[in-house]
Design a protein around this motif. Structure first.
Motif, PDB file in Angstrom:
ATOM      1  N   ASN A  72       0.841  -1.192   0.000  1.00  0.00           N
ATOM      2  CA  ASN A  72       0.000   0.000   0.000  1.00  0.00           C
ATOM      3  C   ASN A  72       0.880   1.247   0.000  1.00  0.00           C
ATOM      4  OD1 ASN A  72      -2.797  -0.640   0.005  1.00  0.00           O
ATOM      5  ND2 ASN A  72      -2.605  -1.438   2.093  1.00  0.00           N
ATOM      6  N   PRO A  73       0.347   2.371  -0.438  1.00  0.00           N
ATOM      7  CA  PRO A  73       1.062   3.622  -0.202  1.00  0.00           C
ATOM      8  C   PRO A  73       1.162   3.871   1.307  1.00  0.00           C
ATOM      9  CG  PRO A  73      -0.703   3.916  -1.818  1.00  0.00           C
ATOM     10  CD  PRO A  73      -0.897   2.571  -1.203  1.00  0.00           C
ATOM     11  N   THR A  74       2.042   4.761   1.712  1.00  0.00           N
ATOM     12  CA  THR A  74       2.175   5.069   3.135  1.00  0.00           C
ATOM     13  C   THR A  74       0.916   5.769   3.652  1.00  0.00           C
ATOM     14  OG1 THR A  74       3.243   7.174   2.577  1.00  0.00           O
ATOM     15  CG2 THR A  74       4.684   5.276   2.980  1.00  0.00           C
ATOM     16  N   GLY A  75       0.635   5.575   4.934  1.00  0.00           N
ATOM     17  CA  GLY A  75      -0.487   6.262   5.561  1.00  0.00           C
ATOM     18  C   GLY A  75      -1.749   5.444   5.683  1.00  0.00           C
ATOM     19  N   PHE A  76      -1.706   4.163   5.303  1.00  0.00           N
ATOM     20  CA  PHE A  76      -2.893   3.319   5.430  1.00  0.00           C
ATOM     21  C   PHE A  76      -2.731   2.335   6.587  1.00  0.00           C
ATOM     22  CE2 PHE A  76      -3.287   5.002   1.207  1.00  0.00           C
ATOM     23  CZ  PHE A  76      -4.653   5.204   1.068  1.00  0.00           C
ATOM     24  N   ALA A  77      -3.858   1.801   7.041  1.00  0.00           N
ATOM     25  CA  ALA A  77      -3.878   1.020   8.282  1.00  0.00           C
ATOM     26  C   ALA A  77      -3.112  -0.288   8.170  1.00  0.00           C
ATOM     27  CB  ALA A  77      -5.327   0.751   8.698  1.00  0.00           C
ATOM     28  N   GLN A 116      -9.044   0.312   1.971  1.00  0.00           N
ATOM     29  CA  GLN A 116      -9.409   1.344   2.938  1.00  0.00           C
ATOM     30  C   GLN A 116      -9.692   2.659   2.229  1.00  0.00           C
ATOM     31  OE1 GLN A 116      -6.319   2.340   5.736  1.00  0.00           O
ATOM     32  NE2 GLN A 116      -7.636   3.698   6.949  1.00  0.00           N
ATOM     33  N   THR A 117     -10.794   3.292   2.632  1.00  0.00           N
ATOM     34  CA  THR A 117     -11.100   4.652   2.206  1.00  0.00           C
ATOM     35  C   THR A 117     -11.032   5.544   3.436  1.00  0.00           C
ATOM     36  OG1 THR A 117     -12.565   3.842   0.457  1.00  0.00           O
ATOM     37  CG2 THR A 117     -12.776   6.151   1.087  1.00  0.00           C
ATOM     38  N   VAL A 119     -10.924   9.220   5.745  1.00  0.00           N
ATOM     39  CA  VAL A 119     -11.920  10.259   5.983  1.00  0.00           C
ATOM     40  C   VAL A 119     -11.886  11.315   4.882  1.00  0.00           C
ATOM     41  CG1 VAL A 119     -12.675  12.061   7.585  1.00  0.00           C
ATOM     42  CG2 VAL A 119     -11.849   9.870   8.469  1.00  0.00           C
ATOM     43  N   ASP A 120     -10.709  11.598   4.337  1.00  0.00           N
ATOM     44  CA  ASP A 120     -10.596  12.609   3.289  1.00  0.00           C
ATOM     45  C   ASP A 120     -10.986  12.096   1.905  1.00  0.00           C
ATOM     46  OD1 ASP A 120      -8.521  10.938   2.673  1.00  0.00           O
ATOM     47  OD2 ASP A 120      -6.921  12.420   2.972  1.00  0.00           O
ATOM     48  N   GLY A 121     -11.432  10.822   1.824  1.00  0.00           N
ATOM     49  CA  GLY A 121     -11.873  10.257   0.555  1.00  0.00           C
ATOM     50  C   GLY A 121     -10.794   9.535  -0.214  1.00  0.00           C
ATOM     51  N   SER A 122      -9.553   9.619   0.210  1.00  0.00           N
ATOM     52  CA  SER A 122      -8.474   8.912  -0.488  1.00  0.00           C
ATOM     53  C   SER A 122      -8.543   7.418  -0.181  1.00  0.00           C
ATOM     54  CB  SER A 122      -7.114   9.479  -0.074  1.00  0.00           C
ATOM     55  OG  SER A 122      -6.900   9.308   1.320  1.00  0.00           O
ATOM     56  N   SER A 123      -8.145   6.616  -1.150  1.00  0.00           N
ATOM     57  CA  SER A 123      -8.242   5.166  -1.029  1.00  0.00           C
ATOM     58  C   SER A 123      -6.930   4.533  -1.474  1.00  0.00           C
ATOM     59  CB  SER A 123      -9.399   4.639  -1.882  1.00  0.00           C
ATOM     60  OG  SER A 123      -9.351   3.232  -1.991  1.00  0.00           O
ATOM     61  N   ASN A 124      -6.654   3.352  -0.948  1.00  0.00           N
ATOM     62  CA  ASN A 124      -5.454   2.644  -1.399  1.00  0.00           C
ATOM     63  C   ASN A 124      -5.640   2.020  -2.776  1.00  0.00           C
ATOM     64  OD1 ASN A 124      -7.298   0.738  -0.442  1.00  0.00           O
ATOM     65  ND2 ASN A 124      -5.732  -0.589   0.428  1.00  0.00           N
ATOM     66  N   LEU A 125      -6.838   2.181  -3.364  1.00  0.00           N
ATOM     67  CA  LEU A 125      -7.055   1.776  -4.748  1.00  0.00           C
ATOM     68  C   LEU A 125      -6.831   2.935  -5.723  1.00  0.00           C
ATOM     69  CD1 LEU A 125     -10.275  -0.432  -4.473  1.00  0.00           C
ATOM     70  CD2 LEU A 125      -7.906  -1.191  -4.592  1.00  0.00           C
ATOM     71  N   SER A 126      -6.725   4.149  -5.192  1.00  0.00           N
ATOM     72  CA  SER A 126      -6.568   5.317  -6.054  1.00  0.00           C
ATOM     73  C   SER A 126      -5.253   5.224  -6.827  1.00  0.00           C
ATOM     74  CB  SER A 126      -6.580   6.598  -5.219  1.00  0.00           C
ATOM     75  OG  SER A 126      -7.799   6.726  -4.515  1.00  0.00           O
ATOM     76  N   GLY A 127      -5.336   5.464  -8.132  1.00  0.00           N
ATOM     77  CA  GLY A 127      -4.146   5.437  -8.971  1.00  0.00           C
ATOM     78  C   GLY A 127      -3.586   4.060  -9.209  1.00  0.00           C
ATOM     79  N   LEU A 128      -4.376   3.019  -8.880  1.00  0.00           N
ATOM     80  CA  LEU A 128      -3.854   1.662  -9.034  1.00  0.00           C
ATOM     81  C   LEU A 128      -3.667   1.288 -10.499  1.00  0.00           C
ATOM     82  CD1 LEU A 128      -3.058  -0.737  -7.265  1.00  0.00           C
ATOM     83  CD2 LEU A 128      -5.364  -1.631  -7.553  1.00  0.00           C
ATOM     84  N   ILE A 129      -4.565   1.759 -11.358  1.00  0.00           N
ATOM     85  CA  ILE A 129      -4.454   1.508 -12.792  1.00  0.00           C
ATOM     86  C   ILE A 129      -3.839   2.734 -13.445  1.00  0.00           C
ATOM     87  CG2 ILE A 129      -5.675   0.915 -14.897  1.00  0.00           C
ATOM     88  CD1 ILE A 129      -5.680  -1.244 -12.740  1.00  0.00           C
ATOM     89  N   ALA A 169      -8.854 -17.640   1.759  1.00  0.00           N
ATOM     90  CA  ALA A 169      -8.523 -16.228   1.631  1.00  0.00           C
ATOM     91  C   ALA A 169      -9.359 -15.410   2.605  1.00  0.00           C
ATOM     92  CB  ALA A 169      -8.754 -15.759   0.194  1.00  0.00           C
ATOM     93  N   SER A 170      -8.968 -14.147   2.802  1.00  0.00           N
ATOM     94  CA  SER A 170      -9.702 -13.239   3.673  1.00  0.00           C
ATOM     95  C   SER A 170      -9.619 -11.835   3.100  1.00  0.00           C
ATOM     96  CB  SER A 170      -9.142 -13.268   5.102  1.00  0.00           C
ATOM     97  OG  SER A 170      -7.780 -12.853   5.110  1.00  0.00           O
ATOM     98  N   ALA A 171     -10.486 -10.953   3.587  1.00  0.00           N
ATOM     99  CA  ALA A 171     -10.506  -9.581   3.075  1.00  0.00           C
ATOM    100  C   ALA A 171     -11.118  -8.655   4.110  1.00  0.00           C
ATOM    101  CB  ALA A 171     -11.282  -9.497   1.763  1.00  0.00           C
ATOM    102  N   LEU A 172     -10.709  -7.390   4.036  1.00  0.00           N
ATOM    103  CA  LEU A 172     -11.287  -6.351   4.883  1.00  0.00           C
ATOM    104  C   LEU A 172     -11.447  -5.095   4.039  1.00  0.00           C
ATOM    105  CD1 LEU A 172     -12.211  -5.127   7.569  1.00  0.00           C
ATOM    106  CD2 LEU A 172      -9.810  -4.635   8.094  1.00  0.00           C
ATOM    107  N   VAL A 173     -12.702  -4.623   3.916  1.00  0.00           N
ATOM    108  CA  VAL A 173     -13.000  -3.383   3.204  1.00  0.00           C
ATOM    109  C   VAL A 173     -13.485  -2.384   4.247  1.00  0.00           C
ATOM    110  CG1 VAL A 173     -14.333  -2.288   1.371  1.00  0.00           C
ATOM    111  CG2 VAL A 173     -13.593  -4.668   1.121  1.00  0.00           C
TER     112      VAL A 173
END
Length: 380
Positions: A72-77, A116-117, A119-129, A169-173
């Protein structure tokens, strides 16, 4: 007879020698830099392969690897967007001679996905593609330097994948804006190669929770992807399982559909059994089963139900009788953009009571409900 046996033994020995020679000449770990570089170009993320990539000889020739993660980018849980403990895949032998890595179905054990999304709306999926068009031209000259020690590699390797299977497998959204989360404690998935225009079988089993809702589902279907995702189709859908939350319990449910596609009619079969509960006590219990036809238009503004035929049996102290048998038949039309539901040709029965007619429901802050019903006998 002995000559035939010797010939067969000779061929077998030659095949074994050829395989041993080939796998000794091709070190699968040489693919690590290329795989990591392709992932970096496509996603901008770091692919970490802590374990070695090894050849596997049983039950078929293939590759095995351990401890792989996409950061993940830095700053995620959580540190990783996705990771898995162990992976295996079969590999076609002869294409290796032509610098083609044709991988069969990949089996991943102990995979975990974290989305993870904040509070500011940024997500660890942003910019993935990412758009590879500009980056290809700038990074291509450096590619030969990434694999200087490879034997006879004057041409790049081509890599293809035939399918994927997930085990345990497992997942957390997690959505920090609303404070909600979806957790998959276990997911088993088996899926063929996703190629546009071809039917691909998919089976799954999932167990987890969405806030207070607990679910355990399993199902299978076939999916046909289209160039436009919303034009994709499902067929032979079968989904079953159980759901529960503090006030409602579905002990079992089943949904079957022949074909699901936007703009097309689908034949559906429903069955469920459950109860409305308060604490450990069931206030109202019952079962429902039936058939109907459904359609959602391509603009997703109009939903229609046709040939609805539902039968229910209810039990509970809140009913006029200890047990009641209900039947419902008719048609429904929902104009989603107008929040208007139109019911027509309704036929409803509760034991001996029979009603027929039409109705409308206008959703809003204060819903407006209107029915025009008639019946010859009402005995509740």
């Amino acid at each position: 007879m002995k000559k035939i046996i010797y010939i067969l033994l000779g061929l077998a020995v030659a095949a074994v020698v050829a395989i041993v020679a080939l796998v000794s000449l091709i070190d699968p770990n040489q693919f690590k830099p290329q795989l990591a570089e392709q992932v970096r170009k496509s996603t901008g993320r770091e692919l970490v392969m802590a374990g070695e990539i090894d050849w596997r000889f049983w039950p078929s020739l293939g590759l095995s690897l351990e401890q792989v993660a996409l950061r993940n980018p830095t700053g995620f849980a959580e540190l990783d967007l996705v990771r898995f403990e162990q992976g295996e895949a079969s590999v076609a032998l002869l294409p290796l001679l032509s610098h083609r890595l044709e991988i069969g179905k990949v089996t991943l054990s102990g995979a975990h996905l974290f989305i993870q999304t904040k509070v500011d709306g940024s997500s660890n999926l942003s910019g993935l593609i990412k758009d590879n068009t500009p980056s290809t031209a700038t990074s291509e000259p450096a590619q030969p330097a990434a694999e200087p020690a490879s034997v006879g590699e004057s041409q790049p390797w081509q890599i293809s994948l035939q399918g994927i299977a997930l085990s345990q497998a497992s997942a957390l959204v997690q959505d920090d804006r609303s404070g909600t989360s979806l957790r998959l404690d276990r997911l088993d998935l088996d899926m063929g190669q996703l190629v546009t225009g071809q039917w691909v079988p998919v089976t799954l089993a999932a167990k987890g929770s969405a806030d207070k809702l607990v679910f355990d589902v399993k199902g299978q279907t076939q999916i046909k992807l289209a160039q436009e995702v919303m034009a994709s189709e499902l067929k032979d859908l079968s989904l079953s399982g159980s759901l529960s939350d503090p006030s409602l319990r579905l002990d079992s449910f089943s949904i079957k559909g022949d074909r699901l596609a936007l703009g097309e009619w689908s034949n559906l079969t429903l069955a469920l059994k459950g109860a409305k509960v308060e604490g450990q006590q069931a206030l109202l219990a019952g079962s429902l089963e039936g058939t109907l036809k459904g359609r959602l238009d391509k603009e997703m503004k109009l939903a229609e139900l046709s040939d609805v035929l539902l039968t229910a049996v209810l039990e509970g102290d809140a009913l006029p009788r200890p047990q009641m048998k209900l039947k419902l038949a008719g048609f429904a039309r929902a104009e989603l953009d107008k929040q208007l539901i139109t019911l027509s040709k309704l036929v409803m029965s509760a034991d001996e009571a029979l009603l027929s007619g039409d109705g409308t429901v206008q959703l809003g802050a204060v819903p407006a409900i209107s029915f025009d019903l008639k019946g010859e006998k009402l005995d509740l």
